[in-house]
Design an enzyme around this catalytic site. Structure first.
Site, PDB file in Angstrom:
ATOM      1  N   GLU A 108     -64.307 -46.188 -14.545  1.00  0.00           N
ATOM      2  CA  GLU A 108     -62.995 -45.557 -14.432  1.00  0.00           C
ATOM      3  C   GLU A 108     -62.003 -45.850 -15.366  1.00  0.00           C
ATOM      4  O   GLU A 108     -61.741 -46.956 -15.585  1.00  0.00           O
ATOM      5  CB  GLU A 108     -62.863 -45.856 -12.853  1.00  0.00           C
ATOM      6  CG  GLU A 108     -61.467 -45.298 -12.262  1.00  0.00           C
ATOM      7  CD  GLU A 108     -61.399 -45.777 -10.794  1.00  0.00           C
ATOM      8  OE1 GLU A 108     -60.324 -45.192 -10.218  1.00  0.00           O
ATOM      9  OE2 GLU A 108     -61.479 -46.846 -10.548  1.00  0.00           O
ATOM     10  N   LYS A 112     -60.499 -37.697  -8.564  1.00  0.00           N
ATOM     11  CA  LYS A 112     -60.723 -38.529  -7.439  1.00  0.00           C
ATOM     12  C   LYS A 112     -60.030 -38.207  -6.237  1.00  0.00           C
ATOM     13  O   LYS A 112     -58.770 -37.890  -6.324  1.00  0.00           O
ATOM     14  CB  LYS A 112     -60.253 -39.844  -7.860  1.00  0.00           C
ATOM     15  CG  LYS A 112     -60.379 -40.867  -7.145  1.00  0.00           C
ATOM     16  CD  LYS A 112     -60.125 -42.417  -7.466  1.00  0.00           C
ATOM     17  CE  LYS A 112     -60.215 -43.545  -6.366  1.00  0.00           C
ATOM     18  NZ  LYS A 112     -59.923 -44.715  -7.229  1.00  0.00           N
ATOM     19  N   CYS A 169     -64.944 -44.599  -7.532  1.00  0.00           N
ATOM     20  CA  CYS A 169     -64.478 -46.033  -7.049  1.00  0.00           C
ATOM     21  C   CYS A 169     -64.193 -45.693  -5.507  1.00  0.00           C
ATOM     22  O   CYS A 169     -65.266 -45.853  -4.848  1.00  0.00           O
ATOM     23  CB  CYS A 169     -63.123 -46.406  -7.744  1.00  0.00           C
ATOM     24  SG  CYS A 169     -63.032 -48.262  -7.554  1.00  0.00           S
TER      25      CYS A 169
END
Length: 262
Positions: A44, A114, A148
């Site tokens: 990430e 995300k 994540c």
């Protein structure tokens, strides 16, 4: 047997040191590509490091142009598929935590923003969240990804699994203090969705906070096939995609679901 050779790149990105982070990434991608892999997997926010605050707007990649150009060039020159982790991308006044995926010809296959900003770090205050899942094919394997903190939202990942995903990627910057959660969540998402789960995490530190490392590849039975430690490294593993169909035929949780009840 349908096999895919996966190469994980675990990096210690430096906060705000964009040029240096690009240099390190190029070196590591070329090194792992030499090992005859099919897919390179990155962590990430490898361009800026995981950061929030006013400096982020100046450091984020304008329209993702620099990141896209590099990933496309590397995919083509190294003749490898690249799951590009994620990068901080600026579009107008908005900043996105965005994933790019490229095939061996350097062609962009898919993007993902995300969805869930990590609110304890105020990520949701500085990044605009995505609103859609994505899917793409690598070497004939149906894939998807999240990023994540998204791993804590099983509904998101199940939605992709219901579309027949066989291999799921997760780039992250996950801290060492929650390493126990990291390992369990990686295995749980693989087991409950009966698919390979491949995560590339950051290592090193963010400020004074140590990152966990421990990038992983977990098979649909929950067996850990690859696990890094806590330092920068590249590792490879070969996965057998046929296992996905086998387990889904033996324990068909998708057929046995009762979504009308919950």
């Amino acid at each position: 047997m349908k096999e895919l050779r996966v190469g994980i790149v675990q990096l210690a990105t430096e906060i705000g040191q964009v040029d240096k982070n690009f240099e390190v990434l190029i070196e590591k991608v070329r090194a792992v590509a030499k090992q005859g892999i099919d897919v390179v997997v990155l962590p990430e926010t490898w361009n800026t490091g995981f950061m929030t605050g006013p400096d982020l707007h100046a450091l984020a990649d304008e329209e993702g142009q620099r990141s896209q150009s590099l990933l496309s060039e590397l995919a083509q020159s190294e003749h490898v598929n690249i799951f590009g982790g994620s990068v901080a991308v600026k579009e107008g006044d908005s900043i996105y935590n965005r994933t790019y995926v490229y095939n061996r010809n350097g062609e962009l296959l898919s993007t993902y923003d995300k969805m869930h900003g990590f609110s304890p770090a105020k990520e949701d205050k500085f990044f605009t969240g995505g609103t859609a899942i994505h899917q793409f094919e690598l070497e004939g394997v149906l894939c998807s990804s999240a990023t994540c903190y998204d791993i804590r939202f099983p509904e998101l990942i199940r939605k992709s699994a219901l579309q027949g995903i066989e291999l799921f990627f997760l780039p992250a910057q996950w801290p060492l203090l929650r390493l126990h959660h990291w390992k369990i969540l990686n295995q749980a998402r693989a087991i409950e969705n009966q698919m390979y789960f491949c995560s590339a995490n950051g290592c090193g530190t963010i400020g004074k906070l140590p990152m966990a490392g421990h990038s992983m590849v977990v098979d649909p039975w929950g067996e850990v096939l690859l696990e890094c430690d806590e330092i920068p490294q590249i590792q490879t593993v070969t996965i057998d995609i046929d296992i996905v169909k086998d387990i889904r035929s033996k324990i068909n949780v998708f057929r046995d679901r009762k979504p009308n009840c919950y």
